[in-house]
Motif scaffolding. Structure first.
Motif, PDB file in Angstrom:
ATOM      1  N   ALA A  47       0.833  -1.206   0.000  1.00  0.00           N
ATOM      2  CA  ALA A  47       0.000   0.000   0.000  1.00  0.00           C
ATOM      3  C   ALA A  47       0.865   1.253   0.000  1.00  0.00           C
ATOM      4  O   ALA A  47       0.568   2.233  -0.708  1.00  0.00           O
ATOM      5  CB  ALA A  47      -0.925  -0.017   1.211  1.00  0.00           C
ATOM      6  N   GLU A  48       1.931   1.247   0.797  1.00  0.00           N
ATOM      7  CA  GLU A  48       2.781   2.433   0.916  1.00  0.00           C
ATOM      8  C   GLU A  48       3.638   2.649  -0.338  1.00  0.00           C
ATOM      9  O   GLU A  48       3.884   3.800  -0.733  1.00  0.00           O
ATOM     10  CB  GLU A  48       3.677   2.309   2.147  1.00  0.00           C
ATOM     11  CG  GLU A  48       2.908   2.386   3.467  1.00  0.00           C
ATOM     12  CD  GLU A  48       3.789   2.183   4.680  1.00  0.00           C
ATOM     13  OE1 GLU A  48       3.348   2.488   5.794  1.00  0.00           O
ATOM     14  OE2 GLU A  48       4.934   1.694   4.515  1.00  0.00           O
ATOM     15  N   GLN A  49       4.106   1.572  -0.955  1.00  0.00           N
ATOM     16  CA  GLN A  49       5.031   1.697  -2.090  1.00  0.00           C
ATOM     17  C   GLN A  49       4.331   1.609  -3.440  1.00  0.00           C
ATOM     18  O   GLN A  49       4.960   1.831  -4.477  1.00  0.00           O
ATOM     19  CB  GLN A  49       6.125   0.634  -1.967  1.00  0.00           C
ATOM     20  CG  GLN A  49       6.948   0.806  -0.694  1.00  0.00           C
ATOM     21  CD  GLN A  49       8.106  -0.166  -0.597  1.00  0.00           C
ATOM     22  OE1 GLN A  49       8.418  -0.867  -1.560  1.00  0.00           O
ATOM     23  NE2 GLN A  49       8.758  -0.203   0.558  1.00  0.00           N
ATOM     24  N   GLY A  50       3.038   1.304  -3.428  1.00  0.00           N
ATOM     25  CA  GLY A  50       2.256   1.386  -4.650  1.00  0.00           C
ATOM     26  C   GLY A  50       2.295   0.190  -5.564  1.00  0.00           C
ATOM     27  O   GLY A  50       1.668   0.204  -6.634  1.00  0.00           O
ATOM     28  N   SER A  51       3.012  -0.863  -5.205  1.00  0.00           N
ATOM     29  CA  SER A  51       3.033  -2.051  -6.071  1.00  0.00           C
ATOM     30  C   SER A  51       3.507  -3.262  -5.286  1.00  0.00           C
ATOM     31  O   SER A  51       4.225  -3.134  -4.282  1.00  0.00           O
ATOM     32  CB  SER A  51       3.944  -1.838  -7.273  1.00  0.00           C
ATOM     33  OG  SER A  51       5.310  -1.839  -6.893  1.00  0.00           O
ATOM     34  N   PHE A  52       3.112  -4.437  -5.773  1.00  0.00           N
ATOM     35  CA  PHE A  52       3.564  -5.681  -5.160  1.00  0.00           C
ATOM     36  C   PHE A  52       5.057  -5.886  -5.418  1.00  0.00           C
ATOM     37  O   PHE A  52       5.781  -6.428  -4.573  1.00  0.00           O
ATOM     38  CB  PHE A  52       2.778  -6.867  -5.705  1.00  0.00           C
ATOM     39  CG  PHE A  52       1.330  -6.882  -5.307  1.00  0.00           C
ATOM     40  CD1 PHE A  52       0.831  -5.975  -4.376  1.00  0.00           C
ATOM     41  CD2 PHE A  52       0.468  -7.819  -5.855  1.00  0.00           C
ATOM     42  CE1 PHE A  52      -0.509  -5.997  -4.001  1.00  0.00           C
ATOM     43  CE2 PHE A  52      -0.874  -7.851  -5.485  1.00  0.00           C
ATOM     44  CZ  PHE A  52      -1.365  -6.937  -4.561  1.00  0.00           C
ATOM     45  N   GLY A  73      -7.299  -4.286 -11.482  1.00  0.00           N
ATOM     46  CA  GLY A  73      -7.675  -4.089 -12.872  1.00  0.00           C
ATOM     47  C   GLY A  73      -6.687  -3.278 -13.683  1.00  0.00           C
ATOM     48  O   GLY A  73      -6.586  -3.451 -14.900  1.00  0.00           O
ATOM     49  N   GLY A  74      -5.892  -2.398 -13.066  1.00  0.00           N
ATOM     50  CA  GLY A  74      -4.965  -1.547 -13.806  1.00  0.00           C
ATOM     51  C   GLY A  74      -3.569  -2.119 -13.856  1.00  0.00           C
ATOM     52  O   GLY A  74      -3.316  -3.280 -13.531  1.00  0.00           O
ATOM     53  N   ARG A  75      -2.640  -1.250 -14.257  1.00  0.00           N
ATOM     54  CA  ARG A  75      -1.237  -1.684 -14.342  1.00  0.00           C
ATOM     55  C   ARG A  75      -0.690  -2.040 -12.958  1.00  0.00           C
ATOM     56  O   ARG A  75       0.108  -2.962 -12.827  1.00  0.00           O
ATOM     57  CB  ARG A  75      -0.379  -0.575 -14.953  1.00  0.00           C
ATOM     58  CG  ARG A  75      -0.603  -0.352 -16.450  1.00  0.00           C
ATOM     59  CD  ARG A  75       0.414   0.631 -16.981  1.00  0.00           C
ATOM     60  NE  ARG A  75       1.776   0.177 -16.720  1.00  0.00           N
ATOM     61  CZ  ARG A  75       2.853   0.950 -16.879  1.00  0.00           C
ATOM     62  NH1 ARG A  75       2.706   2.201 -17.299  1.00  0.00           N
ATOM     63  NH2 ARG A  75       4.058   0.463 -16.660  1.00  0.00           N
ATOM     64  N   GLN A  76      -1.087  -1.227 -11.955  1.00  0.00           N
ATOM     65  CA  GLN A  76      -0.633  -1.475 -10.585  1.00  0.00           C
ATOM     66  C   GLN A  76      -1.863  -1.672  -9.695  1.00  0.00           C
ATOM     67  O   GLN A  76      -2.904  -1.044  -9.935  1.00  0.00           O
ATOM     68  CB  GLN A  76       0.198  -0.296 -10.059  1.00  0.00           C
ATOM     69  CG  GLN A  76       1.471  -0.010 -10.836  1.00  0.00           C
ATOM     70  CD  GLN A  76       2.502  -1.121 -10.694  1.00  0.00           C
ATOM     71  OE1 GLN A  76       2.368  -2.014  -9.860  1.00  0.00           O
ATOM     72  NE2 GLN A  76       3.533  -1.081 -11.532  1.00  0.00           N
TER      73      GLN A  76
END
Length: 287
Positions: A15-20, A53-56
């Motif tokens: 959540a904090e870094q925006g991606s898995f 659903g999106g890129r990230q």
């Protein structure tokens, strides 16, 4: 339901870094591992934490709602581990000190900052008591340390040591009290006016004085009574100087008086590291 600490960390980092993938790099794991960990967490919680659903992945409404609780849960686990480590090392997690108003709290205030830095995880509780009340709190295990006006002897289960600074007390009245107008005050003059006397919770009831004696369990309360002109009282100098503007010291032979202040603690519950450090400082070993 038991939630994995690793899963909560993965959720918060993603959540904090925006991606898995970013969370995976931070944790030194594969992205697929983080994706699977978060997916299992969503199954355990019964909600979708990320919209994919999106890129990230984007936090869902439920994810946004639960993120602060995940952070709080991790912080609570940190505190649990820290407290457990302190207990395993023999350090107390709480220190209670009962202070007499005769003890100049400026000395105590001066070391609180150092105590907070040295023992950041130890809860500090400050109590106020006098004489037998101090002893009862220490012997009963309610307080770890007590500071009180010294007495000639103590119970065998109590250890004690004198502080470097002594207490100084005098007799005081309100500036407008009739006693304040006298050039010298003797016993006869004192007997004509109401005495405001210290009486602890442990004291036995005294004979009826016909209103010539009022009592309270603390010097601070006695000072308030004196300020209102209800009578004269023995009070610590430092207390009057700091809080008792409007009181006047009586010119009585034999006053002011200096008395020793003792630190007391229970031999049945020896001081832990935090209490021992505080005791050394209060005794003047580190000033």
């Amino acid at each position: 339901m038991s939630l994995s600490t690793d899963a909560l960390i993965a959720f918060v980092l993603a959540a904090e870094q925006g991606s898995f993938s970013a969370a995976a790099r931070s944790l030194g794991k594969r992205q697929s591992t983080i994706s699977e960990t978060i997916a299992n967490l969503e199954i355990d919680l019964g909600v979708t934490l990320f919209e994919r659903g999106g890129r990230q992945p984007q936090l869902s409404a439920a994810g946004q709602r639960l993120l602060p609780f995940a952070r709080q849960s991790l912080a609570s686990q940190d505190s649990l581990l820290q407290q457990a480590q302190l207990l395993a090392a023999g350090q107390e997690t709480r220190l209670a000190i009962v202070l007499s108003d005769t003890f100049h709290t400026g000395d105590f205030e001066a070391v609180l900052g150092r105590f907070a830095e040295r023992f950041p995880l130890v809860e500090l509780e400050c109590l106020v008591g006098e004489q037998d009340d101090v002893l009862a709190l220490v012997q009963g295990g309610r307080a770890n340390l007590g500071l009180m006006m010294a007495r000639a002897d103590y119970a065998a289960d109590l250890a004690h040591q004198a502080l470097a600074r002594q207490a100084e007390t005098s007799l005081y009245v309100a500036a407008g009290h009739p006693l304040a107008q006298l050039a010298s005050v003797g016993e006869a003059e004192l007997l004509r006016w109401r005495e405001l006397r210290l009486r602890t919770y442990q004291d036995t009831p005294q004979p009826d004085s016909g209103g010539q004696c009022w009592s309270a369990p603390s010097y601070l309360l006695l000072m308030e009574m004196a300020l209102h002109g209800f009578g004269w009282a023995e009070l610590p100098h430092w207390l009057v100087e700091r809080y008792g503007s409007g009181l006047q010291r009586l010119p009585v032979a034999g006053w002011p008086r200096r008395q020793r202040i003792d630190a007391v603690w229970s031999r049945r519950q020896p001081p832990g590291p935090a209490a021992a450090w505080m005791l050394q400082v209060l005794l003047g070993a580190e000033f």
